[in-house]
Design an enzyme around this catalytic site. Structure first.
Site, PDB file in Angstrom:
ATOM      1  N   GLU A  14       0.915  -1.254   0.132  1.00  9.81           N
ATOM      2  CA  GLU A  14       0.000   0.226   0.078  1.00  9.81           C
ATOM      3  C   GLU A  14       0.693   1.185   0.236  1.00  9.81           C
ATOM      4  O   GLU A  14       0.453   2.337  -0.656  1.00  9.81           O
ATOM      5  CB  GLU A  14      -0.876   0.020   1.061  1.00  9.81           C
ATOM      6  CG  GLU A  14      -1.997  -1.099   1.186  1.00  9.81           C
ATOM      7  CD  GLU A  14      -2.011  -1.994   2.039  1.00  9.81           C
ATOM      8  OE1 GLU A  14      -2.978  -2.844   2.562  1.00  9.81           O
ATOM      9  OE2 GLU A  14      -0.522  -2.440   2.321  1.00  9.81           O
ATOM     10  N   ASP A  87      -2.463  -5.370   3.095  1.00 14.37           N
ATOM     11  CA  ASP A  87      -2.444  -5.716   4.495  1.00 14.37           C
ATOM     12  C   ASP A  87      -3.426  -7.242   4.632  1.00 14.37           C
ATOM     13  O   ASP A  87      -4.223  -7.372   3.656  1.00 14.37           O
ATOM     14  CB  ASP A  87      -3.340  -4.533   5.148  1.00 14.37           C
ATOM     15  CG  ASP A  87      -2.348  -3.676   5.662  1.00 14.37           C
ATOM     16  OD1 ASP A  87      -0.935  -3.729   5.329  1.00 14.37           O
ATOM     17  OD2 ASP A  87      -2.675  -2.434   5.975  1.00 14.37           O
ATOM     18  N   ASP A  89      -6.201  -7.882   6.286  1.00 11.77           N
ATOM     19  CA  ASP A  89      -7.566  -7.651   6.809  1.00 11.77           C
ATOM     20  C   ASP A  89      -8.212  -7.782   5.516  1.00 11.77           C
ATOM     21  O   ASP A  89      -7.917  -7.941   4.452  1.00 11.77           O
ATOM     22  CB  ASP A  89      -7.825  -6.781   7.733  1.00 11.77           C
ATOM     23  CG  ASP A  89      -7.334  -5.230   7.041  1.00 11.77           C
ATOM     24  OD1 ASP A  89      -7.176  -5.235   5.965  1.00 11.77           O
ATOM     25  OD2 ASP A  89      -7.592  -4.152   7.675  1.00 11.77           O
ATOM     26  N   GLU A  91     -10.029  -5.472   4.127  1.00 11.37           N
ATOM     27  CA  GLU A  91      -9.715  -4.190   3.336  1.00 11.37           C
ATOM     28  C   GLU A  91      -8.432  -4.406   2.526  1.00 11.37           C
ATOM     29  O   GLU A  91      -8.478  -4.161   1.105  1.00 11.37           O
ATOM     30  CB  GLU A  91      -9.470  -3.015   4.200  1.00 11.37           C
ATOM     31  CG  GLU A  91      -9.613  -1.580   3.707  1.00 11.37           C
ATOM     32  CD  GLU A  91     -11.177  -1.077   3.887  1.00 11.37           C
ATOM     33  OE1 GLU A  91     -11.365  -0.240   3.055  1.00 11.37           O
ATOM     34  OE2 GLU A  91     -11.922  -2.150   4.291  1.00 11.37           O
ATOM     35  N   TYR A 337       0.843  -6.259  13.018  1.00 12.75           N
ATOM     36  CA  TYR A 337      -0.496  -5.381  12.428  1.00 12.75           C
ATOM     37  C   TYR A 337      -1.171  -4.870  13.374  1.00 12.75           C
ATOM     38  O   TYR A 337      -1.850  -5.449  14.261  1.00 12.75           O
ATOM     39  CB  TYR A 337      -1.058  -6.353  11.417  1.00 12.75           C
ATOM     40  CG  TYR A 337      -2.129  -5.754  10.516  1.00 12.75           C
ATOM     41  CD1 TYR A 337      -1.774  -4.371   9.680  1.00 12.75           C
ATOM     42  CD2 TYR A 337      -3.448  -5.976  10.440  1.00 12.75           C
ATOM     43  CE1 TYR A 337      -2.659  -4.038   8.788  1.00 12.75           C
ATOM     44  CE2 TYR A 337      -4.292  -5.432   9.763  1.00 12.75           C
ATOM     45  CZ  TYR A 337      -4.002  -4.291   8.933  1.00 12.75           C
ATOM     46  OH  TYR A 337      -4.714  -3.650   8.015  1.00 12.75           O
ATOM     47  N   ARG A 339      -4.382  -3.535  13.147  1.00 15.31           N
ATOM     48  CA  ARG A 339      -5.952  -3.427  12.980  1.00 15.31           C
ATOM     49  C   ARG A 339      -6.382  -4.835  13.429  1.00 15.31           C
ATOM     50  O   ARG A 339      -6.379  -5.706  12.413  1.00 15.31           O
ATOM     51  CB  ARG A 339      -6.379  -3.146  11.645  1.00 15.31           C
ATOM     52  CG  ARG A 339      -6.148  -1.858  11.363  1.00 15.31           C
ATOM     53  CD  ARG A 339      -6.565  -1.138  10.002  1.00 15.31           C
ATOM     54  NE  ARG A 339      -6.485   0.090   9.714  1.00 15.31           N
ATOM     55  CZ  ARG A 339      -5.291   0.561   9.066  1.00 15.31           C
ATOM     56  NH1 ARG A 339      -4.506  -0.618   8.493  1.00 15.31           N
ATOM     57  NH2 ARG A 339      -5.137   1.597   8.735  1.00 15.31           N
ATOM     58  N   HIS A 383      -5.530 -13.602  13.099  1.00 14.55           N
ATOM     59  CA  HIS A 383      -4.839 -12.456  13.410  1.00 14.55           C
ATOM     60  C   HIS A 383      -4.157 -12.731  14.852  1.00 14.55           C
ATOM     61  O   HIS A 383      -4.486 -13.436  15.504  1.00 14.55           O
ATOM     62  CB  HIS A 383      -5.884 -11.345  13.595  1.00 14.55           C
ATOM     63  CG  HIS A 383      -6.449 -10.838  12.140  1.00 14.55           C
ATOM     64  ND1 HIS A 383      -6.814  -9.781  12.257  1.00 14.55           N
ATOM     65  CD2 HIS A 383      -6.238 -11.270  10.877  1.00 14.55           C
ATOM     66  CE1 HIS A 383      -7.097  -9.343  10.721  1.00 14.55           C
ATOM     67  NE2 HIS A 383      -6.755 -10.392  10.139  1.00 14.55           N
TER      68      HIS A 383
END
Length: 801
Positions: A14, A87, A89, A91, A337, A339, A383
């Protein structure tokens, strides 16, 4: 050979910061590029969802991303393999899918790599076993995006039409505002109940009189003085072998005094009584460490311990995750990470923590078995909790490479992680019972104190304790009274939400997900639904009106339990392969009916009035509350026959305004004519009587006094290092003078006034302005000099609401 032809694999992440960190772990066969967050999304100029055609979305490359897309397409034509390393997740999975769609690299050459930390071992493991895009995750994110788009783009125009232009609604945003509005109304309707306490201060020293000393010590010295702090009082008590106690029982009845008469009756009976220690019990208690951070608890700790907003906490955590330039060690991701809603820790992370504790703190701080923390049911099992990527990189060891904010947040994460694998703290808790025989029967006081026996995890994670230290005593011992008094108290309303408590409430209600808390809190403030004062959230008139209208016509959308249910359905799309189209269909049918009803039946906010307690000062009729573009105000009920109107405060109380156009004793500083009182959107002010020929104004304070005019900026000859065109001016701010660029607002450079003389010397020596911003930051002391090149500023992934 051209550089672009030498690469066999393309890796896309990103942000540039993440790309720079990852690039050093991969060999020369890899080229790492950044997509700068989302590269494709629903366009902002329409619904872009074909509801009649199975909710088919229309995606477009986002404005400002077309050059990046072109660059990535060109790079993708020359490679053998494409690795999408966004990432981990939903998203991130969606970003990877959109990139795959745009670049059109064959599926057999496209791989998905995920990692929880940006370290060499984590990157190498991820690339050793690449996978494919998880379409369940993609569809879960797509369903959420479409659902939020439908709610936002179909209710927001309704609010524009029925309330005011520029408003927005959101599936999660509107429920969050409702929670704050309901708390506001609870506070407003709260009726305080009176009650009385009769606290006492005792001492074991029977031969000295401390009463007057205690009164003198606790008395406020000035009207603004709040008296000694709790810590200062505790020190005084220790020095005088004294302690505090509370009356809790009279005879066999629990003490309760709802008014002054009852309290004074009991107080009179206690006056002159002899007290002794009737019972003393000591037992050991333990304090367990808290679980390692997840997103919500990190945001709460950031707010409570560091004073950070949720948005600020997440921005700094993103920097720590993506990589920091550690000098000779190069770029390194410092935390995992950020989130996540899982408290799970990998075996490797736990073992690293235990080895550090064993080596640096000793065996007493290491439990026999590693602590395991259970995650809530909705947590994503893949996670991990937020923790340092390398516990040997202690905050103090790398402080020179971090900004102050980065250091403080990393220190918080490092300490919380280490503490969660340490032994509990042990305390000796002593409970006392003090009695006196009175005309009302035996009166019993109780007191407690706590002494730390073994610090355990608190060695690295200090916890505040309000427990007092008790002097040495024995059962049956007489005690002297330092002070006994009756105190009036009132019950308090529920506390207003702070950022920390709001995040906690959202999490406990199952509203939103870790990545959405910070954007929601920012959005509801930007839209004018809530205001923050003293770190507490206040609902505005606008929030109350919008909440009432949406609750009336969209009861499910505004229902907390339904919002929680929809979050669970979206989770099931990923975890249980639930059909995402069925989720959208079951939602949209009832929603569409509610929307059609609201369009025809919802009254405009300006057409609604509510009665007030006030009479019109001009005609004597009743004033009513109305809603206008500036919020709620008071208006005469016989308008337009009487046009009296005035503002009201947050609680609906009338705000007296200065009559407009009344002459003042002040003269215009520009033309010398008289100044007139005026009322503007920001309150009363003075305006020149010769307006519009002369447009001079003067500000007034809350008491109506003229505020001194702001001093004109004082020029310097120092060139702005950022734009290289403007000159730095000496400007006056709330906290004193500072240096700002003359091209403001086009250039917003700010430099501390203490740098003025030094910058003059540097410019006269030809050393200012420097060529780069990094060099300027180094000269200004904003960044520590490092042997390695300065880190390129990363761009965080854009939050999608």
């Amino acid at each position: 050979m051209a550089k672009s032809n030498s690469y066999k694999s393309l890796v896309i992440v990103e942000s540039p910061a993440k790309a720079k960190t990852i690039n050093k772990y991969l060999g020369p066969d890899y080229e790492v590029k950044a997509s700068m967050g989302h590269i494709r999304d629903l366009p902002s100029n329409g619904l872009s969802v074909d509801i009649e055609n199975d909710f088919k979305p229309t995606y477009e490359i986002m404005p400002g991303r077309k050059r990046i897309a072109t660059s990535l397409k060109a790079a993708a034509k020359k490679i053998d393999r494409l690795f999408l390393a966004t990432d981990l997740d939903r998203e991130g999975e969606a970003i990877a899918w959109h990139l795959a769609q745009i670049l059109d690299v064959p599926q057999e050459k496209t791989y998905r790599v995920v990692f929880n930390a940006i370290t060499q071992s984590a990157i190498q493991r991820a690339f050793a076993e690449p996978g494919k895009i998880n379409m369940d995750k993609v569809m879960a994110q797509q369903a959420r995006r479409i659902l939020d788009r439908i709610v936002g783009y179909q209710i927001s125009p309704l609010l524009w039409k029925k309330v005011a232009r520029g408003l927005s609604a959101g599936r999660v945003q509107s429920v969050t505002v409702k929670m704050i509005v309901e708390r506001e109304r609870e506070i407003r309707s709260f009726k305080p109940q009176e009650y009385w306490l009769i606290p006492a201060v005792f001492t074991t020293d029977l031969h000295r009189e401390y009463h007057q000393k205690w009164l003198d010590f606790t008395a406020a010295k000035t009207p603004d003085d709040k008296g000694p702090t709790v810590a200062e009082q505790e020190r005084w008590l220790q020095e005088h072998n004294a302690f505090k106690a509370e009356l809790y029982k009279i005879g066999d009845e629990k003490f309760h005094a709802p008014n002054r008469e009852q309290a004074e009756c009991i107080f009179s009976a206690l006056r002159g009584a002899e007290f002794k220690l009737a019972d003393m019990q000591t037992k050991q208690s333990v304090s367990q460490p808290a679980a390692p951070f997840i997103t919500s608890t990190l945001q709460q700790a950031g707010a409570n311990r560091l004073g950070f907003t949720a948005k600020r906490t997440m921005a700094i955590a993103q920097q720590l995750y993506e990589g920091i330039d550690l000098g000779s060690m190069g770029f390194l991701g410092l935390i995992t990470y950020m989130r996540t809603d899982s408290t799970h820790l990998s075996g490797e992370a736990v073992e690293d923590a235990r080895n550090y504790i064993r080596a640096h703190l000793g065996p007493d701080y290491l439990p026999q078995k590693a602590a395991v923390y259970a995650s809530k049911e909705t947590a994503q099992a893949a996670h991990e909790a937020i923790h340092p990527t390398d516990v040997d990189l202690t905050p103090d060891d790398i402080r020179q490479f971090l900004t102050n904010d980065q250091f403080r947040l990393y220190d918080l994460v490092w300490r919380r992680f280490m503490a969660c694998q340490m032994t509990p703290a042990r305390w000796d808790v002593t409970n006392l019972s003090i009695v006196a025989e009175t005309s009302l029967g035996r009166c019993c006081y109780r007191a407690s104190g706590r002494v730390l026996v073994f610090d355990g995890f608190t060695k690295v994670w200090p916890t505040a304790s309000s427990e007092q230290l008790l002097p040495q005593m024995r059962v049956g011992q007489n005690l002297a009274v330092v002070d006994v008094r009756s105190e009036q108290h009132f019950t308090k309303p529920p506390a207003r939400y702070t950022e920390a408590s709001l995040v906690k409430a959202l999490e406990s209600e199952g509203i939103g997900r870790p990545s959405t808390y910070a954007p929601i809190i920012s959005t509801i403030q930007e839209r004018g639904y809530v205001q923050q004062s003293d770190k507490k959230f206040f609902a505005t008139d606008l929030a109350e009106i919008v909440t009432d209208k949406l609750s009336q016509y969209f009861p499910k959308i505004m229902d907390i339990s339904f919002t929680r249910y929809m979050e669970e359905q979206l989770d099931k799309i990923e975890e249980q392969h639930l059909d995402w189209l069925e989720v959208l269909r079951s939602f949209y049918g009832p929603f569409r009916q509610n929307l059609e009803t609201a369009l025809t039946q919802m009254k405009h906010a300006k057409a609604e009035v509510s009665p007030s307690e006030y009479d019109c000062p001009q005609c004597g009729q009743k004033l009513v509350y109305k809603f206008g573009k500036k919020g709620r105000f008071l208006s005469c009920s016989v308008y337009p026959s009487c046009k009296f109107a005035c503002p009201c405060d947050r609680d609906g109380k009338m705000v007296q305004t200065i009559p407009a156009d009344r002459q003042s004793e002040h003269k215009c500083p520009v033309c010398g004519k008289l100044m007139l009182y005026k009322n503007g959107r920001f309150g009363p002010f003075l305006g020149c009587a010769d307006y519009p020929t002369c447009k001079s104004t003067l500000k007034l304070d809350k008491q109506g006094n003229v505020l001194p005019a702001r001093a004109r900026p004082e020029p310097t000859e120092i060139t702005c290092h950022k734009c290289k065109q403007g000159k730095l001016l000496i400007r006056q701010g709330k906290k004193g003078p500072f240096l700002g660029c003359s091209r403001f607002p086009k250039c917003r450079t700010i430099v501390g006034i203490k740098q003025l003389d030094r910058l003059k010397e540097l410019q006269s020596a030809g050393q200012w302005p420097p060529e780069t911003l990094e060099q300027a930051d180094e000269i200004l002391g904003r960044k520590t000099a490092k042997p390695a090149p300065s880190k390129a500023e990363g761009t965080s992934r854009a939050a999608q609401g």
